[in-house]
Design an enzyme around this catalytic site. Structure first.
Site, PDB file in Angstrom:
ATOM      1  N   PRO A  78       0.800  -1.238   0.000  1.00 47.72           N
ATOM      2  CA  PRO A  78       0.000   0.000   0.000  1.00 47.72           C
ATOM      3  C   PRO A  78       0.833   1.288   0.000  1.00 47.72           C
ATOM      4  O   PRO A  78       0.924   1.994   0.997  1.00 47.72           O
ATOM      5  CB  PRO A  78      -0.809  -0.134   1.288  1.00 47.72           C
ATOM      6  N   CYS A  79       1.411   1.597  -1.166  1.00 41.81           N
ATOM      7  CA  CYS A  79       2.240   2.795  -1.260  1.00 41.81           C
ATOM      8  C   CYS A  79       1.433   4.074  -1.036  1.00 41.81           C
ATOM      9  O   CYS A  79       2.014   5.129  -0.759  1.00 41.81           O
ATOM     10  CB  CYS A  79       2.962   2.839  -2.601  1.00 41.81           C
TER      11      CYS A  79
END
Length: 261
Positions: free
Chosen positions: A170-171
């Site tokens: 989850p950048c």
């Protein structure tokens, strides 16, 4: 998928491609297919719409929105990984698809990833980001420190921009050191939407990325699960960690805030 069905799927894909594959190294592709078959892909729903998910024997390699058709996805996948990728047959690998769905829903599940084409530092960064909990954010500087290179904030930003498996890693939960959301490969507006959907108080984080309490003498990231339990009258917001440390607060051992290098 059994061997016969796999061969039939690959054969049908190549036969239908025709001129769509002009410029593609068909000889090399044929050798790769003869050697060990092809990678597969499926689609899955997400908060950003449908996603293509491409994977091989080592795990998931590539995730991207279904903004392009399947042929364009296959071409891009081949350019990135040097592998032919074909649609998996309906109903196959539902175990992997189920894991992806659960991960996208916010469950803490282990999704197999194949990051073999990345450098050691890139893999460390992606692993650090994968472990950021839903509803929490961390800065580029924090990620760099956790990955062992505290001065590599810019490099972390580049890795986030080229994350091959967004949402699974989850950048969107990595923000600028000043608390602002920053950019995102799927457009900044979508990053904001994702974070709001997860309950991140973006305005509060932008004002004060850190919060401390005199009851414990500890300072946390504002979105740390422990920070959210601090009563309003005991909250002490800080724009930077140095100010909190200078006021005598100790870093939380759970969210591990650290001064950016």
């Amino acid at each position: 998928m059994n061997e016969t069905r796999t061969s039939e799927s690959i054969e049908a894909t190549l036969r239908a491609a025709g001129e769509r594959l002009s410029g593609y190294d068909l000889a090399a592709a044929g050798q790769a297919i003869l050697a060990d078959g092809a990678d597969l892909f499926f689609t899955v729903d997400s908060s950003l719409g449908k996603l293509y998910v491409g994977y091989g024997t080592g795990g998931i390699k590539y995730v991207t929105p279904c903004a392009e058709d399947g042929w364009d996805f296959s071409r891009r996948y081949g350019e990135m990984f040097g592998r032919l990728v074909v649609p998996q047959e309906e109903g196959a690998s539902d175990g992997l698809r189920g894991l992806v769905r659960r991960a996208l829903a916010g469950e803490r599940v282990e999704v197999p990833l194949d990051l073999s084409g990345r450098t050691e530092f890139q893999r460390r960064v992606l692993k650090v980001v994968e472990d950021i909990p839903r509803g929490e954010v961390r800065s580029y500087g924090w990620v760099a420190g956790e990955a062992g290179r505290p001065r590599a904030s810019r490099a972390v930003g580049t890795i986030m921009a080229n994350n091959p498996v967004p949402l699974i890693v989850p950048c969107h939960r990595v923000i600028r050191n000043d608390g602002s959301p920053g950019s995102y490969g799927f457009e900044p507006e979508k990053k904001v939407r994702l974070l709001r959907d997860e309950g991140v108080p973006l305005e509060e984080v932008a004002r004060a990325p850190y919060v401390a309490t005199p009851t414990t003498g500890i300072v946390c990231h504002t979105t740390c699960r422990h920070a959210r339990r601090i009563k309003p009258e005991n909250r002490r917001p800080f724009k930077n960690l140095n100010s909190a440390l200078g006021s005598g607060f100790r870093p939380c051992k759970v969210c591990r805030p650290a001064v950016a290098a």
